[in-house]
Design a protein around this motif. Structure first.
Motif, PDB file in Angstrom:
ATOM      1  N   THR A 111      10.195  16.942  -4.870  1.00  0.00           N
ATOM      2  CA  THR A 111       9.982  18.054  -3.933  1.00  0.00           C
ATOM      3  C   THR A 111       8.882  17.734  -2.930  1.00  0.00           C
ATOM      4  N   ARG A 112       8.012  16.791  -3.296  1.00  0.00           N
ATOM      5  CA  ARG A 112       6.957  16.401  -2.338  1.00  0.00           C
ATOM      6  C   ARG A 112       7.562  15.448  -1.322  1.00  0.00           C
ATOM      7  N   LYS A 113       7.189  15.671  -0.073  1.00  0.00           N
ATOM      8  CA  LYS A 113       7.827  14.864   0.966  1.00  0.00           C
ATOM      9  C   LYS A 113       7.336  13.428   0.958  1.00  0.00           C
ATOM     10  N   PHE A 114       8.227  12.533   1.345  1.00  0.00           N
ATOM     11  CA  PHE A 114       7.901  11.117   1.431  1.00  0.00           C
ATOM     12  C   PHE A 114       6.678  10.888   2.320  1.00  0.00           C
ATOM     13  N   GLU A 115       6.601  11.660   3.440  1.00  0.00           N
ATOM     14  CA  GLU A 115       5.489  11.455   4.396  1.00  0.00           C
ATOM     15  C   GLU A 115       4.137  11.610   3.714  1.00  0.00           C
ATOM     16  N   GLU A 116       4.094  12.536   2.732  1.00  0.00           N
ATOM     17  CA  GLU A 116       2.809  12.767   2.075  1.00  0.00           C
ATOM     18  C   GLU A 116       2.299  11.496   1.434  1.00  0.00           C
ATOM     19  N   ALA A 117       3.232  10.644   1.024  1.00  0.00           N
ATOM     20  CA  ALA A 117       2.815   9.430   0.318  1.00  0.00           C
ATOM     21  C   ALA A 117       2.937   8.181   1.169  1.00  0.00           C
ATOM     22  N   SER A 118       3.445   8.339   2.371  1.00  0.00           N
ATOM     23  CA  SER A 118       3.740   7.139   3.146  1.00  0.00           C
ATOM     24  C   SER A 118       2.478   6.333   3.444  1.00  0.00           C
ATOM     25  N   HIS A 119       1.356   7.024   3.566  1.00  0.00           N
ATOM     26  CA  HIS A 119       0.090   6.357   3.804  1.00  0.00           C
ATOM     27  C   HIS A 119      -0.186   5.368   2.663  1.00  0.00           C
ATOM     28  N   ASN A 120      -0.042   5.902   1.437  1.00  0.00           N
ATOM     29  CA  ASN A 120      -0.270   5.050   0.268  1.00  0.00           C
ATOM     30  C   ASN A 120       0.774   3.962   0.171  1.00  0.00           C
ATOM     31  N   ARG A 121       2.045   4.360   0.446  1.00  0.00           N
ATOM     32  CA  ARG A 121       3.120   3.395   0.273  1.00  0.00           C
ATOM     33  C   ARG A 121       2.917   2.211   1.211  1.00  0.00           C
ATOM     34  N   LYS A 122       2.468   2.492   2.404  1.00  0.00           N
ATOM     35  CA  LYS A 122       2.233   1.414   3.345  1.00  0.00           C
ATOM     36  C   LYS A 122       1.196   0.439   2.812  1.00  0.00           C
ATOM     37  N   LYS A 123       0.149   1.022   2.223  1.00  0.00           N
ATOM     38  CA  LYS A 123      -0.928   0.177   1.725  1.00  0.00           C
ATOM     39  C   LYS A 123      -0.530  -0.584   0.477  1.00  0.00           C
ATOM     40  N   LYS A 124       0.601  -0.145  -0.127  1.00  0.00           N
ATOM     41  CA  LYS A 124       1.034  -0.793  -1.349  1.00  0.00           C
ATOM     42  C   LYS A 124       1.333  -2.273  -1.118  1.00  0.00           C
ATOM     43  N   TYR A 125       1.797  -2.603   0.097  1.00  0.00           N
ATOM     44  CA  TYR A 125       2.113  -3.998   0.353  1.00  0.00           C
ATOM     45  C   TYR A 125       0.834  -4.809   0.463  1.00  0.00           C
ATOM     46  N   ILE A 126       0.862  -5.952  -0.182  1.00  0.00           N
ATOM     47  CA  ILE A 126      -0.309  -6.822  -0.113  1.00  0.00           C
ATOM     48  C   ILE A 126      -0.192  -7.712   1.121  1.00  0.00           C
ATOM     49  N   LEU A 127       1.037  -8.153   1.411  1.00  0.00           N
ATOM     50  CA  LEU A 127       1.276  -8.901   2.650  1.00  0.00           C
ATOM     51  C   LEU A 127       1.981  -7.968   3.630  1.00  0.00           C
ATOM     52  N   ASN A 128       1.582  -7.990   4.870  1.00  0.00           N
ATOM     53  CA  ASN A 128       2.173  -7.054   5.831  1.00  0.00           C
ATOM     54  C   ASN A 128       2.735  -7.771   7.040  1.00  0.00           C
ATOM     55  N   GLU A 129       3.860  -7.260   7.524  1.00  0.00           N
ATOM     56  CA  GLU A 129       4.428  -7.773   8.764  1.00  0.00           C
ATOM     57  C   GLU A 129       3.395  -7.541   9.867  1.00  0.00           C
TER      58      GLU A 129
END
Ligand SMILES: C[S@@+](CC[C@H](N)C(=O)[O-])C[C@H]1O[C@@H](n2cnc3c(N)ncnc32)[C@H](O)[C@@H]1O
Length: 390
Positions: A111-129
């Motif tokens: 029920t929680r929107k993806f956007e709420e976590a997108s900040h964290n999800r982005k940081k989840k990657y150790i290597l970034n494009e």
């Protein structure tokens, strides 16, 4: 509570918590908190779970890594609270604990929107494009402008997932010494280079990493690249896992997609060296296919594809249990989505100083009897394992 522990391990290792709330205190006293919430935070480039403990007049915080988070969440439910609501990107979970300590788990769509976590999800990657990463450029995964090459996107995701799984091992590695790591069956070494980049350049560890492979051309390619990248503490050697006798102790042993029983040889070496951390992704497991017999399972085993999958699952189960018997806290995790590769099971094991293995030994022996198997891993481990089993 076993189902709750398994769920919490899955949530922490495979999903992303947006928010979790533990409430309904069982026995209120002045010293206990009334409620605990959890959210993800990044501290000095490391992902942690921040636990907030709400007391009558104040709030306290603890930032925990994945393994400690699992232990703390289980403790909160075993000792303090009647309920937990855990919102992840994928699902909403409600865990209800009865007076007798039995757990009921309810699962709903998120029920929680993806956007709420997108900040964290982005940081989840150790290597970034977009972040120029020399080893990725040299291996043809990233362009010189920092763009991920379209056809290599799955590889890029796999490397990131691998590093995420490695990052959980950090608490087990001693930063005050040189960490010795062997990557058995390193192949073209995408993951070995990624490991070096992560541990040395991002985390500041002193390491000695050796990649071993049977193939001469692969070793030449990797050695040249390590030199070109100035990865001074990474070297590659040609050889067979079984015959590799260079060291008497190694801190971390990795074996990713090494063929058939090569994984067993790698695990045996790791345990003999007393490695603190073991990561293994088994591959093309033929050993049990011809060996397993089980009258009750004929409805499954009469179909070739099912029998093949079953045989690999049995092999991995044997390996994970043997590691437990040898005193390792062992996890079996999804390495990468099935859509990218069917070889997606990772066995991750941490040396446990106070193991209690009696129950596992008995279960393992019964399991072997049921399937009428004598696994090769017992031969690879030799006396050390036989002594534990007798
Ligand atoms: C599928 S590749 C995996 C490469 C890399 N670890 C990865 O996951 O991307 C498997 C590699 O294991 C090597 N290998 C298989 N059996 C081995 C053994 N007994 N000793 C050393 N290397 C072995 C093969 O030569 C091959 O390069």
């Amino acid at each position: 509570m076993q189902n709750t522990i398994e769920l919490i391990e899955k949530i922490i290792n495979e999903e992303t918590i947006i928010k979790a709330t533990f409430s309904g205190i069982r026995k209120k006293s002045e010293k206990t908190f009334n409620k605990v919430t959890i959210k993800k935070v990044i501290i000095q480039n490391e992902e942690k779970h921040q636990f907030e403990y709400f007391y009558d007049k104040n709030v306290e915080h603890k930032n925990l890594n994945n393994n400690d988070s699992i232990a703390e969440m289980c403790k909160l439910l075993e000792t303090y609270f009647k309920q937990a609501v855990i919102n992840t990107i994928d699902s909403d979970y409600q865990i209800l604990i009865s007076k007798k300590g039995k757990a009921k788990i309810l699962k709903k769509a998120a029920t929680r929107k993806f956007e709420e976590a997108s900040h964290n999800r982005k940081k989840k990657y150790i290597l970034n494009e977009g972040e120029l990463t020399p080893f990725l450029i040299e291996l043809g995964i990233m362009s010189a402008q920092g763009k991920i090459v379209n056809s290599k996107y799955d590889k890029f995701k796999q490397i990131n997932r691998y590093l995420e799984l490695v990052s959980d091992c950090i608490p087990y590695l001693d930063k005050n010494k040189t960490i010795r790591i062997i990557d058995f069956g390193c192949g073209k070494a995408y993951l070995t280079f990624a490991l070096y980049d992560y541990l040395v350049l991002k985390m500041g560890y002193n390491v000695e990493i050796v990649g071993l492979d049977l193939k001469e051309n692969v070793i030449k390619f990797c050695s040249d690249l390590a030199q070109k990248l100035n990865y001074d503490d990474l070297r590659f050697e040609q050889g067979d896992i079984k015959g590799f006798n260079q060291f008497t102790n190694v801190d971390m042993v990795i074996s990713l997609h090494a063929c058939n029983t090569a994984t067993d040889e790698a695990l045996a070496k790791a345990v003999n060296w007393g490695a603190q951390v073991i990561l293994a992704v088994p591959c093309c497991q033929h050993e049990f296919l011809k060996k397993i017999k089980n009258e009750k399972m004929i409805p499954m085993m009469k179909y070739g594809i099912i029998k093949e999958k079953l045989a690999s699952l049995l092999t991995d189960s044997v390996r994970a249990n043997v590691l437990e018997i040898m005193g390792y806290r062992t996890q079996v995790l999804e390495f990468i989505d099935m859509e990218h590769t069917p070889k997606n099971i990772m066995i991750r094991a941490f040396f446990d100083k106070t193991p209690n293995t009696k129950k596992v030994v008995n279960q393992y022996k019964q399991f072997k009897n049921e399937w009428q198997i004598s696994p090769y891993i017992e031969e690879a481990f030799g006396k050390k394992l036989t002594d534990k089993l007798n």
